[in-house]
Every structure is written in C-alpha cells, then in structure tokens.
Write a protein that holds these residues in place. Structure first.
Motif, PDB file in Angstrom:
ATOM      1  N   ALA A 162       6.447  -7.471  -3.221  1.00 33.80           N
ATOM      2  CA  ALA A 162       6.225  -7.962  -1.790  1.00 33.80           C
ATOM      3  C   ALA A 162       6.256  -9.264  -2.416  1.00 33.80           C
ATOM      4  CB  ALA A 162       5.205  -8.441  -2.709  1.00 33.80           C
ATOM      5  N   THR A 163       7.338 -10.476  -2.497  1.00 35.27           N
ATOM      6  CA  THR A 163       7.615 -11.135  -2.541  1.00 35.27           C
ATOM      7  C   THR A 163       8.267 -11.338  -0.931  1.00 35.27           C
ATOM      8  OG1 THR A 163       9.939 -11.276  -3.120  1.00 35.27           O
ATOM      9  CG2 THR A 163       7.958 -12.244  -4.609  1.00 35.27           C
ATOM     10  N   CYS A 164       8.810  -9.997  -0.373  1.00 39.44           N
ATOM     11  CA  CYS A 164      10.022 -10.005   0.274  1.00 39.44           C
ATOM     12  C   CYS A 164       9.101 -10.182   1.516  1.00 39.44           C
ATOM     13  CB  CYS A 164      10.597  -8.725   0.512  1.00 39.44           C
ATOM     14  SG  CYS A 164      12.058  -8.932  -0.614  1.00 39.44           S
ATOM     15  N   ALA A 165       7.464  -9.225   1.541  1.00 35.24           N
ATOM     16  CA  ALA A 165       7.102  -9.264   2.830  1.00 35.24           C
ATOM     17  C   ALA A 165       6.357 -11.111   3.111  1.00 35.24           C
ATOM     18  CB  ALA A 165       6.136  -8.672   2.815  1.00 35.24           C
TER      19      ALA A 165
ATOM     20  N   ARG B 290       0.636  -5.483   5.732  1.00 37.56           N
ATOM     21  CA  ARG B 290       0.874  -4.084   6.450  1.00 37.56           C
ATOM     22  C   ARG B 290       2.280  -3.665   5.255  1.00 37.56           C
ATOM     23  NH1 ARG B 290      -1.336  -4.818  12.451  1.00 37.56           N
ATOM     24  NH2 ARG B 290      -3.115  -3.782  11.983  1.00 37.56           N
ATOM     25  N   LEU B 291       2.068  -2.418   4.934  1.00 37.12           N
ATOM     26  CA  LEU B 291       3.165  -1.900   4.394  1.00 37.12           C
ATOM     27  C   LEU B 291       3.780  -0.829   4.970  1.00 37.12           C
ATOM     28  CD1 LEU B 291       5.190  -1.431   1.821  1.00 37.12           C
ATOM     29  CD2 LEU B 291       3.372  -0.644   0.681  1.00 37.12           C
TER      30      LEU B 291
ATOM     31  N   LEU C 202       2.175  -0.853  -5.278  1.00 36.65           N
ATOM     32  CA  LEU C 202       2.089  -2.272  -4.232  1.00 36.65           C
ATOM     33  C   LEU C 202       0.540  -1.828  -3.657  1.00 36.65           C
ATOM     34  CD1 LEU C 202       5.474  -1.722  -2.009  1.00 36.65           C
ATOM     35  CD2 LEU C 202       4.659  -3.696  -3.924  1.00 36.65           C
ATOM     36  N   LEU C 203      -0.016  -1.325  -4.334  1.00 41.76           N
ATOM     37  CA  LEU C 203      -1.366  -1.281  -4.014  1.00 41.76           C
ATOM     38  C   LEU C 203      -2.332  -3.096  -3.988  1.00 41.76           C
ATOM     39  CD1 LEU C 203      -3.233   1.789  -5.728  1.00 41.76           C
ATOM     40  CD2 LEU C 203      -3.506   1.177  -2.692  1.00 41.76           C
ATOM     41  N   PRO C 204      -1.463  -3.593  -5.448  1.00 41.93           N
ATOM     42  CA  PRO C 204      -2.458  -4.913  -5.384  1.00 41.93           C
ATOM     43  C   PRO C 204      -1.664  -5.697  -4.327  1.00 41.93           C
ATOM     44  CG  PRO C 204      -1.116  -3.604  -7.363  1.00 41.93           C
ATOM     45  CD  PRO C 204      -0.634  -3.000  -6.083  1.00 41.93           C
ATOM     46  N   TYR C 205      -0.928  -6.019  -3.856  1.00 45.15           N
ATOM     47  CA  TYR C 205      -0.366  -6.895  -2.747  1.00 45.15           C
ATOM     48  C   TYR C 205      -0.282  -6.750  -0.922  1.00 45.15           C
ATOM     49  CZ  TYR C 205       2.211  -7.383  -7.527  1.00 45.15           C
ATOM     50  OH  TYR C 205       2.530  -7.623  -8.844  1.00 45.15           O
ATOM     51  N   PHE C 206      -0.749  -5.335  -0.721  1.00 46.55           N
ATOM     52  CA  PHE C 206      -1.125  -5.026   0.737  1.00 46.55           C
ATOM     53  C   PHE C 206      -2.456  -4.958   0.697  1.00 46.55           C
ATOM     54  CE2 PHE C 206       3.537  -5.584   0.274  1.00 46.55           C
ATOM     55  CZ  PHE C 206       3.934  -6.142   1.074  1.00 46.55           C
ATOM     56  N   THR C 207      -2.608  -5.056   2.491  1.00 48.16           N
ATOM     57  CA  THR C 207      -3.915  -4.355   2.599  1.00 48.16           C
ATOM     58  C   THR C 207      -4.582  -3.356   3.059  1.00 48.16           C
ATOM     59  OG1 THR C 207      -4.322  -6.253   4.237  1.00 48.16           O
ATOM     60  CG2 THR C 207      -5.189  -7.106   1.828  1.00 48.16           C
TER      61      THR C 207
ATOM     62  N   LYS D 189      -7.329   5.010  -6.463  1.00 42.09           N
ATOM     63  CA  LYS D 189      -7.289   3.667  -6.913  1.00 42.09           C
ATOM     64  C   LYS D 189      -7.097   2.273  -5.732  1.00 42.09           C
ATOM     65  CE  LYS D 189      -4.187   6.199  -9.915  1.00 42.09           C
ATOM     66  NZ  LYS D 189      -3.017   5.857 -10.881  1.00 42.09           N
ATOM     67  N   VAL D 190      -7.648   2.607  -4.697  1.00 44.36           N
ATOM     68  CA  VAL D 190      -7.296   1.875  -3.913  1.00 44.36           C
ATOM     69  C   VAL D 190      -8.708   0.569  -3.394  1.00 44.36           C
ATOM     70  CG1 VAL D 190      -7.017   1.831  -1.196  1.00 44.36           C
ATOM     71  CG2 VAL D 190      -6.149   3.983  -2.148  1.00 44.36           C
ATOM     72  N   PRO D 191      -8.112  -0.315  -3.430  1.00 41.39           N
ATOM     73  CA  PRO D 191      -8.874  -0.972  -3.885  1.00 41.39           C
ATOM     74  C   PRO D 191     -10.149  -0.994  -2.536  1.00 41.39           C
ATOM     75  CG  PRO D 191      -7.085  -1.784  -3.881  1.00 41.39           C
ATOM     76  CD  PRO D 191      -6.863  -0.898  -3.810  1.00 41.39           C
TER      77      PRO D 191
END
Length: 263
Positions: A28-31, A38-39, A53-58, A80-82
């Motif tokens: 996640a720190t690479c983005a 966006r992932l 990576l769900l917690p880190y991308f919208t 599980k999707v927020p």
C-alpha cells in the motif's frame, strides 16, 4: 485462452496461502495516497490480493481469465467490501484487459501470475492504464515444486512418480522463464525497479497440503485420472514418515519487485 486452473477455484480459495498483513501494508505504501485510491489486481484468482488490500484502496478492479475464479472471488469478497469502497471483478486475460475510460491505477498488483503472461506485452499495455506517479508490483512466494525441505522434496517426488519428471502445467509442461522479472521490468515503461522480500512462516497438515496441491497446475486432480485416490494415499503415507503429529513447518518468502516510471 483456456485457464490452467479450471475447476480449481474452491481449492485455491481454501488452501492457497493468503497475503500476509505486513506485505499488504508494505504494498500500500507503494501507491500515491489520494482519493479515490485505485488498485488493479491482475490474475486475481479468487481475490486473495484484492482482499488483503481492501483497507487501503477505495476503487478496486480485479481481473482474471477464469470465470470460476472470478465467481469464487465474488462470493468471498463481496460481503467484506467497505461501504466506501468500489470493487469490480471482471473476466479478462491480462493481455486483453482495458479499464473504464479515464480510469488509471495508482497501483497494479500481479501475484503468482506473471510467469503465465505475455510479460513484455502486459507491461507495455499497462503504460496507458497506470497513473503517472503510480507503480506496478510483481510478486510471489515459492511453490511446493521448489523443494526447500525434506517433506516437500518427498511430496514432489510422489508427483513426479505419477506424472513424470517434468513439471506439468495443465495438459502441457511448465516453461521456465530464463530472465529475472526485474530485468524484464527495466526494459518496460516501469523501469525504475525496487526489490524487497517479506519472509513468512507457515504450518501445514496433510489435508491442507493435499488441498494446496489440488489448487495447482502441476498437481490438479484431473491430471491423475483414475489414479487420484492412489496419489492422495501415497502422499499421506509419505508425509506420515516426516511427522508424528501431522504438522509440517515451512519457511518461505515473498519476493516483490516494484516498478515505476523514471522521474
């Protein structure tokens, strides 16, 4: 293109090792940190990377060419999707995938799948699909075929006794790539490459080992035909000689290559 993993999605979801939390956080720190973030996960399989990576991308798009894998990913990930995250699962080969108009990824992930792809073509295609300050992460851990312990070597030998010395890949054999991924990336638009490793320790039992093997292209159940039961019995018998408690330890590591465009 016919998937090498047709019919394996259930085994893949249940028995393939998941992505460690510390690896997900490092990726996640690479983005770039912005909204939307966006992932694009290529070769998502049953969505193990997208889930981590769900917690880190919208805004997440996950693609795979196997409809069964995508269906399994949909069932596993959707609950599980927020509420603040958009997840799109799509059936597409990496060489053919195209995002919605104007959509550009902040991070692209390709886990345990790059060796199946037309690598140069996929990296070239991503040039128009990744944000200018975005990154491409290619990573994976070692499969059981790379026997780095006595019990893994014994399992691999059983597979070879049943299917032949060469590593299978569906109805064909696995073709090894002679060039390091970092070298291939350095000849792509994402030529500034960083490498790092994330160690991982796992514990297996006979059931999980057999489930893992069933998820692979080199020991899929259909390859054994009428000898499947014999194969599974032989694996159980061999493993019993390496543990009295049905416990098998593994030290592994994810090797990660992150490519960016030159500054």
């Amino acid at each position: 293109m016919t998937s090498l993993f047709t019919g394996a999605s259930g085994y893949y979801r249940d028995y393939r090792p998941h992505i460690p939390g510390n690896l997900a956080a490092r990726l996640a720190t690479c983005a770039p940190d912005r909204q939307p973030r966006r992932l694009l996960d290529i070769g998502t399989g049953t969505g193990l990377v997208a889930e981590a990576l769900l917690p880190y991308f919208t805004d997440i798009i996950a693609s795979d060419n196997d409809p069964g894998m995508i269906a399994t990913a949909e069932q596993a990930l959707r609950p599980k999707v927020p509420a603040t995250t958009t997840l799109t699962l799509t059936i597409a080969a990496a060489e053919d995938f195209a995002p919605p108009a104007g959509w550009k990824a902040d991070l692209v992930t390709i886990c345990r799948a790059f060796h199946w792809l037309d690598q140069e073509a996929v990296l070239a295609r991503l040039d128009s699909q990744v944000a200018e300050d975005g990154a491409v992460a290619i990573f994976g851990d070692n499969s059981f075929w790379k026997a780095d312990s006595d019990w893994k070597a014994a399992v691999r030998q059983v597979i070879q006794d049943f299917l032949g010395e060469q590593r299978r890949a569906g109805t064909g054999t696995f073709q090894h790539h002679n060039r390091p991924y970092s070298e291939i990336m350095r000849e792509s638009p994402f030529s500034e490459v960083e490498e790092f490793t994330v160690p991982v320790t796992r514990t297996w039992n006979t059931t999980s080992i057999l489930g893992y093997l069933a998820s692979t292209s080199f020991a899929a159940p259909h390859l054994f035909g009428e000898r499947l039961h014999e194969f599974e019995t032989t694996v159980r018998d061999v493993l019993s000689g390496y543990s009295d408690t049905d416990t098998f330890h593994e030290d592994n590591a994810f090797l990660v290559r992150v490519g960016r465009r030159p500054a």
